[in-house]
Enzyme design. Sequence first.
Site, mmCIF file in Angstrom:
data_model
loop_
_atom_site.group_PDB
_atom_site.id
_atom_site.type_symbol
_atom_site.label_atom_id
_atom_site.label_comp_id
_atom_site.label_asym_id
_atom_site.label_seq_id
_atom_site.Cartn_x
_atom_site.Cartn_y
_atom_site.Cartn_z
ATOM 1 N N GLU A 178 108.056 82.479 20.542
ATOM 2 C CA GLU A 178 108.053 83.929 20.292
ATOM 3 C C GLU A 178 109.442 84.416 19.913
ATOM 4 O O GLU A 178 109.593 85.284 19.052
ATOM 5 C CB GLU A 178 107.537 84.687 21.514
ATOM 6 C CG GLU A 178 106.074 84.425 21.863
ATOM 7 C CD GLU A 178 105.119 84.645 20.702
ATOM 8 O OE1 GLU A 178 105.375 85.529 19.847
ATOM 9 O OE2 GLU A 178 104.116 83.910 20.621
ATOM 10 N N GLY B 138 81.921 100.287 4.188
ATOM 11 C CA GLY B 138 83.208 100.327 4.871
ATOM 12 C C GLY B 138 83.245 99.333 6.000
ATOM 13 O O GLY B 138 82.203 98.882 6.463
ATOM 14 N N PRO C 239 83.597 97.663 9.708
ATOM 15 C CA PRO C 239 82.936 98.070 10.938
ATOM 16 C C PRO C 239 83.757 99.118 11.691
ATOM 17 O O PRO C 239 84.979 99.071 11.681
ATOM 18 C CB PRO C 239 82.871 96.790 11.772
ATOM 19 C CG PRO C 239 83.128 95.681 10.840
ATOM 20 C CD PRO C 239 83.879 96.225 9.678
ATOM 21 N N GLY C 240 83.083 100.060 12.281
ATOM 22 C CA GLY C 240 83.751 101.023 13.143
ATOM 23 C C GLY C 240 84.420 102.174 12.419
ATOM 24 O O GLY C 240 85.135 102.947 13.021
ATOM 25 N N THR C 241 84.178 102.310 11.115
ATOM 26 C CA THR C 241 84.813 103.412 10.391
ATOM 27 C C THR C 241 83.975 104.682 10.433
ATOM 28 O O THR C 241 84.334 105.669 9.822
ATOM 29 C CB THR C 241 85.082 103.051 8.924
ATOM 30 O OG1 THR C 241 83.968 102.321 8.435
ATOM 31 C CG2 THR C 241 86.336 102.224 8.797
ATOM 32 N N GLY C 242 82.848 104.617 11.108
ATOM 33 C CA GLY C 242 82.098 105.849 11.314
ATOM 34 C C GLY C 242 80.910 106.029 10.383
ATOM 35 O O GLY C 242 80.490 107.157 10.131
ATOM 36 N N LYS C 243 80.348 104.942 9.873
ATOM 37 C CA LYS C 243 79.201 105.074 8.975
ATOM 38 C C LYS C 243 77.996 105.642 9.715
ATOM 39 O O LYS C 243 77.373 106.601 9.265
ATOM 40 C CB LYS C 243 78.849 103.701 8.365
ATOM 41 C CG LYS C 243 79.960 103.140 7.507
ATOM 42 C CD LYS C 243 79.593 101.805 6.916
ATOM 43 C CE LYS C 243 79.450 100.710 7.951
ATOM 44 N NZ LYS C 243 80.681 100.387 8.682
ATOM 45 N N THR C 244 77.682 105.032 10.837
ATOM 46 C CA THR C 244 76.548 105.514 11.609
ATOM 47 C C THR C 244 76.807 106.935 12.089
ATOM 48 O O THR C 244 75.933 107.798 12.046
ATOM 49 C CB THR C 244 76.285 104.579 12.799
ATOM 50 O OG1 THR C 244 76.148 103.250 12.302
ATOM 51 C CG2 THR C 244 75.037 104.971 13.537
#
Length: 615
Positions: free
Chosen positions: A430, A207, A209-214
């Site tokens: 803009e 997944g 980065p930062g999706t909560g694997k760890t």
Amino acid sequence: MKNPIKKNSIYKQAILALVIFIGATFFFSLFLQSSEKTQELSLGELVARINLGEVVKIVVNGNELRVDLSNGDKAISKKEEGADITDVFSNYGVNLAERQVNIEIQDESGLRFWLGILIPTILPFLIIGFFFWWMFRQAKGGVNQAFSFGKSSARLFSSFRDKITFKDVAGLKEVKQELEEIVDFLKNPKKFLEIGAKIPRGAILMGPPGTGKTLVARAVAGEANVPFFYMSASEFVEMFVGVGASRVRDLFDTAKKAAPSIVFIDEIDAVGRERGAGLGGGHDEREQTLNQILVEMDGFDRDTRVIVVAATNRPDILDRALLRPGRFDRRIVLDLPDINEREEILRIHSKGKALSKDVDLRRVAVRTPGFSGADLANLMNEAAISSARENQKTINQQTILISIEKVILGPERKGRAILQKEKEITAYHEAGHALVAASLKDADPVQKVSIISRGRAGGYTLKLPLEEKRLKLKNQFLADLSVALGGYVSEEATFGDISTGSSNDLKEASALARMLVTHYGMSNLGPITFGRQHDMIFLGREMTAEKDYSEKTAEEIDKEVSNFLKLAYMTAKKIIISRKKALKAIANALIERETLEHEDFYGILRPFKLKPVAI
Ligand code: ADP
Ligand code: MG
Ligand code: ZN
């Protein structure tokens, strides 16, 4: 956050060292002083003094004689080793009793005596030793590893600080289910073996980065009642060549001894990169480590109850050997959170934070499509920090909304002086994006326009979909393309010139146009994809796809891409030219107010009574 603490302790240690040093000097000086006053007398001289009646008292301490003289001075003398004091003096023909000399025999282990000997000899070593110890502490990380490099530094996670469980992980329902199953395998293998199911060897979490694997891995450790060994693959290849493989061996040995157990290898792409794909040398170490992992996984016999779980955000570069059946054959995909999951994650990360009553986490979730769990955690923390900085007692909705932009675009750089001319160009640029977005039927509505530069962007136009979309239509892509070119077209139409401010827009538009042709089959080339497909498009990164088409097709693809961009350009141009007055009104408002919120922006457009345009 780490540095100040470390610095602090260095100061502390330096001060401690200084205090000890001063203390030691003080001690020395005490002894030096006392020996300064005392004169040394030979035994003969002492006898002479006794005979003169100048000696009041002799303290015998081992072979040392400390003499008090009648004039108040002190002296030191020595007798032979082992000789008895009365014998010594009677040999000299002195009768101590007659001379009224007070004899005191002191225990040789007298504290002062020992200190007198030990401190001068040992203290310097102690001080030197202390300094060495202190220096080693400074270099601890490196040094320790140097001493234990063959060992894996795998940690037994269950004994790890704060316990995390599935309750702390929002969403990711399927992921949790899969992992629970794995834990179940370990606990009740019989159930599965009896029915003929093979126990899986390994599972890989994939997944962005930062999706909560760890996080989820730590939660498994918290939930599982089996030993859980955690190691980051980058730790395998740290300092010395050949260490990685031996660490792997050690890790698996430990895990097998503790079976049933789980081995978790985080960031496995650090070693699991496709072999032979490295540029230049230097990937040997990685390959050896990877090979060792493969060997270990193959070496499990049927009854080894060790399951290897790995995590990566680069499944596209993993060596295919790793993903083969019998190795990491279970793939668990973690997606970016959807709106409900985002709300849940926000809720988890609001715990322990003082939110004011007006906070509506649902609305925050609406405003944060594409945010990962880590982004959301970061968002809540940013909001807390800004609230504290502004001395607010609680975190309010407005602060959270402002923090969203901070997380997306980096902090505002209000302090940066902009030339009036640059400000004007940015305003029209803009305004161009915003006007095109507001004019097109299929474009997302404008949330906010600003010419305050943030991070690297000179200004920005924030568009957000009304609702979460799972599917996107070709017309919406085309609208996105036109909006992306709105800035460029506006600059060209207003100033007759083009600035460098559009380069990022152009890059994004080109990439998107190419995707439409090569991935989505939305061009005249029809329903076909080009380039070797990676099944992990969710990474959203530019792929260096392998070419699986001819030169002629390449030309056609380029032509289609260019057609898309031309169409977008023409659409934007039509809008900008025909709505110049509205463009000017927006640009002027931007120059004056710098930022326009959703309501302000549509308020400015209202008098122009613009009709939605289809492409
Ligand atoms: P990854 O390893 O996938 O890069 P992490 O597991 O390190 O991501 O996640 C980083 C942080 O983001 C976590 O520590 C947590 O605070 C937050 N986070 C990510 N996903 C979730 C989630 N599903 N629920 C709660 N917090 C999450
Ligand atoms: Mg991680
Ligand atoms: Zn732009």
